[in-house]
Design a protein around this motif. Sequence first.
Motif, PDB file in Angstrom:
ATOM      1  N   GLY A 106       0.821  -1.203   0.000  1.00 38.07           N
ATOM      2  CA  GLY A 106       0.000   0.000   0.000  1.00 38.07           C
ATOM      3  C   GLY A 106       0.854   1.251   0.000  1.00 38.07           C
ATOM      4  N   ALA A 107       0.230   2.368  -0.373  1.00 35.31           N
ATOM      5  CA  ALA A 107       0.915   3.655  -0.414  1.00 35.31           C
ATOM      6  C   ALA A 107       0.684   4.393   0.891  1.00 35.31           C
ATOM      7  CB  ALA A 107       0.410   4.487  -1.587  1.00 35.31           C
ATOM      8  N   LEU A 108       1.781   4.908   1.453  1.00 34.26           N
ATOM      9  CA  LEU A 108       1.677   5.706   2.673  1.00 34.26           C
ATOM     10  C   LEU A 108       1.259   7.134   2.352  1.00 34.26           C
ATOM     11  CD1 LEU A 108       2.205   6.110   5.732  1.00 34.26           C
ATOM     12  CD2 LEU A 108       4.557   6.670   5.135  1.00 34.26           C
ATOM     13  N   SER A 109       1.852   7.709   1.314  1.00 35.69           N
ATOM     14  CA  SER A 109       1.525   9.081   0.925  1.00 35.69           C
ATOM     15  C   SER A 109       1.890   9.291  -0.532  1.00 35.69           C
ATOM     16  CB  SER A 109       2.273  10.098   1.801  1.00 35.69           C
ATOM     17  OG  SER A 109       3.672   9.946   1.645  1.00 35.69           O
ATOM     18  N   SER A 110       1.223  10.242  -1.155  1.00 37.79           N
ATOM     19  CA  SER A 110       1.541  10.608  -2.533  1.00 37.79           C
ATOM     20  C   SER A 110       1.258  12.092  -2.694  1.00 37.79           C
ATOM     21  CB  SER A 110       0.710   9.789  -3.521  1.00 37.79           C
ATOM     22  OG  SER A 110       1.057  10.106  -4.851  1.00 37.79           O
ATOM     23  N   ASN A 111       2.337  12.874  -2.854  1.00 42.33           N
ATOM     24  CA  ASN A 111       2.203  14.318  -2.994  1.00 42.33           C
ATOM     25  C   ASN A 111       3.413  14.844  -3.762  1.00 42.33           C
ATOM     26  OD1 ASN A 111       4.301  14.329  -1.019  1.00 42.33           O
ATOM     27  ND2 ASN A 111       2.744  14.215   0.596  1.00 42.33           N
ATOM     28  N   ALA A 112       3.640  16.149  -3.667  1.00 43.24           N
ATOM     29  CA  ALA A 112       4.745  16.756  -4.408  1.00 43.24           C
ATOM     30  C   ALA A 112       6.103  16.238  -3.947  1.00 43.24           C
ATOM     31  CB  ALA A 112       4.685  18.275  -4.257  1.00 43.24           C
ATOM     32  N   ARG A 113       6.167  15.652  -2.758  1.00 44.67           N
ATOM     33  CA  ARG A 113       7.436  15.133  -2.242  1.00 44.67           C
ATOM     34  C   ARG A 113       7.709  13.703  -2.705  1.00 44.67           C
ATOM     35  NH1 ARG A 113       7.166  17.189   4.084  1.00 44.67           N
ATOM     36  NH2 ARG A 113       7.192  19.431   3.653  1.00 44.67           N
ATOM     37  N   GLY A 114       6.773  13.115  -3.443  1.00 48.52           N
ATOM     38  CA  GLY A 114       6.973  11.758  -3.934  1.00 48.52           C
ATOM     39  C   GLY A 114       5.916  10.810  -3.420  1.00 48.52           C
ATOM     40  N   THR A 115       5.941   9.599  -3.943  1.00 43.98           N
ATOM     41  CA  THR A 115       4.959   8.580  -3.560  1.00 43.98           C
ATOM     42  C   THR A 115       5.679   7.483  -2.787  1.00 43.98           C
ATOM     43  OG1 THR A 115       3.615   9.064  -5.510  1.00 43.98           O
ATOM     44  CG2 THR A 115       3.234   6.970  -4.393  1.00 43.98           C
ATOM     45  N   ARG A 116       5.486   7.492  -1.463  1.00 41.89           N
ATOM     46  CA  ARG A 116       6.148   6.522  -0.600  1.00 41.89           C
ATOM     47  C   ARG A 116       5.208   5.355  -0.347  1.00 41.89           C
ATOM     48  NH1 ARG A 116       7.909   6.955   5.081  1.00 41.89           N
ATOM     49  NH2 ARG A 116       7.203   9.121   5.113  1.00 41.89           N
ATOM     50  N   VAL A 117       5.740   4.148  -0.417  1.00 38.08           N
ATOM     51  CA  VAL A 117       4.921   2.943  -0.327  1.00 38.08           C
ATOM     52  C   VAL A 117       5.588   1.926   0.597  1.00 38.08           C
ATOM     53  CG1 VAL A 117       4.031   3.268  -2.673  1.00 38.08           C
ATOM     54  CG2 VAL A 117       6.036   1.801  -2.295  1.00 38.08           C
ATOM     55  N   TYR A 118       4.807   0.908   0.951  1.00 47.51           N
ATOM     56  CA  TYR A 118       5.325  -0.255   1.661  1.00 47.51           C
ATOM     57  C   TYR A 118       5.317  -1.435   0.702  1.00 47.51           C
ATOM     58  CZ  TYR A 118       4.995   2.347   6.000  1.00 47.51           C
ATOM     59  OH  TYR A 118       5.172   3.286   6.983  1.00 47.51           O
ATOM     60  N   ALA A 119       6.484  -2.019   0.504  1.00 48.10           N
ATOM     61  CA  ALA A 119       6.604  -3.142  -0.429  1.00 48.10           C
ATOM     62  C   ALA A 119       6.397  -4.459   0.304  1.00 48.10           C
ATOM     63  CB  ALA A 119       7.976  -3.123  -1.096  1.00 48.10           C
ATOM     64  N   GLY A 120       5.944  -5.472  -0.446  1.00 50.04           N
ATOM     65  CA  GLY A 120       5.759  -6.801   0.108  1.00 50.04           C
ATOM     66  C   GLY A 120       7.092  -7.484   0.391  1.00 50.04           C
ATOM     67  N   THR A 121       7.059  -8.472   1.273  1.00 47.74           N
ATOM     68  CA  THR A 121       8.265  -9.203   1.652  1.00 47.74           C
ATOM     69  C   THR A 121       8.718 -10.111   0.514  1.00 47.74           C
ATOM     70  OG1 THR A 121       7.518  -9.206   3.947  1.00 47.74           O
ATOM     71  CG2 THR A 121       9.263 -10.758   3.370  1.00 47.74           C
ATOM     72  N   PRO A 122      10.009 -10.102   0.165  1.00 50.92           N
ATOM     73  CA  PRO A 122      10.498 -10.986  -0.899  1.00 50.92           C
ATOM     74  C   PRO A 122      10.501 -12.449  -0.463  1.00 50.92           C
ATOM     75  CG  PRO A 122      12.315  -9.820   0.131  1.00 50.92           C
ATOM     76  CD  PRO A 122      11.064  -9.234   0.706  1.00 50.92           C
ATOM     77  N   LYS A 123      10.940 -13.329  -1.354  1.00 54.69           N
ATOM     78  CA  LYS A 123      10.935 -14.769  -1.074  1.00 54.69           C
ATOM     79  C   LYS A 123      11.704 -15.074   0.208  1.00 54.69           C
ATOM     80  CE  LYS A 123      13.443 -17.612  -3.552  1.00 54.69           C
ATOM     81  NZ  LYS A 123      13.911 -18.473  -4.666  1.00 54.69           N
ATOM     82  N   THR A 124      11.064 -15.860   1.087  1.00 57.75           N
ATOM     83  CA  THR A 124      11.678 -16.231   2.359  1.00 57.75           C
ATOM     84  C   THR A 124      11.355 -17.688   2.657  1.00 57.75           C
ATOM     85  OG1 THR A 124      11.263 -13.967   3.151  1.00 57.75           O
ATOM     86  CG2 THR A 124      11.951 -15.588   4.779  1.00 57.75           C
ATOM     87  N   VAL A 125      12.352 -18.410   3.139  1.00 51.89           N
ATOM     88  CA  VAL A 125      12.187 -19.820   3.515  1.00 51.89           C
ATOM     89  C   VAL A 125      12.148 -19.905   5.040  1.00 51.89           C
ATOM     90  CG1 VAL A 125      13.139 -22.144   3.378  1.00 51.89           C
ATOM     91  CG2 VAL A 125      13.425 -20.559   1.454  1.00 51.89           C
TER      92      VAL A 125
END
Length: 693
Positions: free
Chosen positions: A666-685
């Motif tokens: 999901g996106a935390l914020s999106s404005n003139a300062r940029g669009t900051r998001v939370y990325a999903g966790t990569p492959k993990t065993v």
Amino acid sequence: MKHIHLQRHLSITLSALILTNTIMLADDKKENIKLNSIEIVEDTKTKYLYNKKMSANRSNIELKNTAKSIQIFNEDFIKDASLQNIEDVIKFSSNTIYTGDSHGRTNQISMRGFEGVPILIDGLKVTNKLAHPDINNFETVEVQKGPDSLQYGESSPGGIVNLVKKKPSKESIGEIGFEFNDNTAQKANIDLGGSLNEEDSLYYRLVSTIKKDKGYVNNNTDTNGIFLAPSLAYDINDNNTLTFVSEYTKETSPSTFGTYVNKQGELVSSLENTISNPDEKFKKTQKLVGLDLDSTFNTWNSHFKYRYINYVGDNADVHMPFMYNETTNTLSRIYAKQKQKFQEHALQYTVNKKLNILNLDHNITLGADYNKAYSKLDMYADMGTTYSINLSNPSYEELTRLSDHSSARDMSTEKTYVKSWGTFLQDSINLSDSLILNAGLRYSESKPKTGQKTDAYTPSLGLVYHVTPKTILYTNYSESFKPNSNKDINKKILDPETGNGLELGIKQKLLDDKFNLTAAVFKINKENIAKLDPNDVTNQSYKASGEQESKGFEIDISGEITSNLSIIASYGYTKTKDKDNDNLKLTNVPEHTANIFTTYNLASFNLPSIHIGGGARYIGNRYADEANKIELDSAIVYNANIGYKKNNWKANLSIQNLSDEKYVDGALSSNARGTRVYAGTPKTVYATISYAF
């Protein structure tokens, strides 16, 4: 990614309901009715099917008699699927997504198109909670859809989540487990319980976890934590039980500020690179104590709950993301120091009474609750000095301290509090053997230490019809509210945000009652959303004029298909629009979501101790900004498991995000300062092993 285009023609037709409720005295001796009835189902290998009473329901209404879409995920499912956090569990429910953790401070859940879904603890509303609580401490995770402020007050129109913790046990419990992953994480946990005297009147539970995790991000700070949760129960007599609960959590972890996407919605940095500083530390400490008093008699029962929570979150020194430049793929950061302190007293009292009025059976619930939540913020920020890194190939400067920033602005606040309380009355009336009417009304009030009072009345109305013992139709109308903190041009607090929803659904038992299906169509409106007042040239005043809408369809299934094959799955379709923003879609809300997890026991191959499993989660494309110009791609995340269960031993090997999909939660914020998001966790065993004794 290819977009999936599905069209759903939704139609909701509700009958007008007339409620006549006569309050009369009843003789407790005339009937002998056992409350908290439990529907008994056949035990299964994986036990994903859950038909007991919902903990979050303060009344005595069973799941089958509740006019709501409800999913309950138990400990067997959580362990078989190797789920690591409560958000991993919650998003298995239809039309439910996880959008981030606000820098490690709180879990952010969106449901049926609306964010701000509250997370209850043991059916108790808590204002400030620890993000990512220890998952080993929970028996079940409950998800209830739709607006519902009746029993708990302030809420989201999307629904509520309730985390049910492990309770003291009279039966002996002893289990020790270990977990490892390919990021060199190590976790040890223990679960103990049992009686402490011959009469079985004094019994306990102890859950504890110790963990260390390097993580997949290249930080110089590992996650180190300890969790301890002892509880003790005493049966005062046959009718009254007193339970003492406590918890202690202490954890040090790296800062988690997410990452950025460009205007095409594409991730612009490797997930292994932090966007702040690798030397940062986020220290969290939470202490909890409380007690429950449960009283049960022939035709009535009562439940008193109290919790005190003390939480401190300390980001001692950070170089916080400030402004992203897409042209050069560089990020400017500023120095900040922040410590949050929360204390809270939460009380709840509920009385349930069975009555017969005018030859109709009534289940009446009267409840009251009170919260006083304190908060204090110590914060400094230096806006005049920036630190720049190239996100394609970051080179980090030395982490600075407050003493290095003489021009840092003191943004601290004094200790303050918000008091809230509410009371409600609910009645479940058996109009016939197959028709049940649920109706209730709540009054809620909220007032900050320095500010104006906000109050609201929220009704709820539902109808349940048992077509057959296996087929149930239901419909409901319910409302929610959330206080506004913004002020209008006359410096008055705005009216609270309100939500109202209509729902029509079906609950179906299949395959000899070993398989449950719940499906629903819904329409929800959210009103009184704070918008900037165009008549105020200072852009500091607001009007409660915003309106948003969501409507959709969902289906959830769980149980056994055969004696060896178990499944949990869901599909959700949600269409949203912001009516004050050209009917554009709401941010972070995909139209389509789907989940599936299944396990198969290899008994037919003469390997009854081994089961294999796997699943997938689909999250559709959605927008990161209100203007609907930055679109986040859809994603499918796969996982696979193999498990071993024999006698007292259990072992599990799991690969999460099997294809190493790069995606955004999901996106935390999106404005003139940029669009900051939370990325999903990569492959993990993950590998786990446990022994019960």
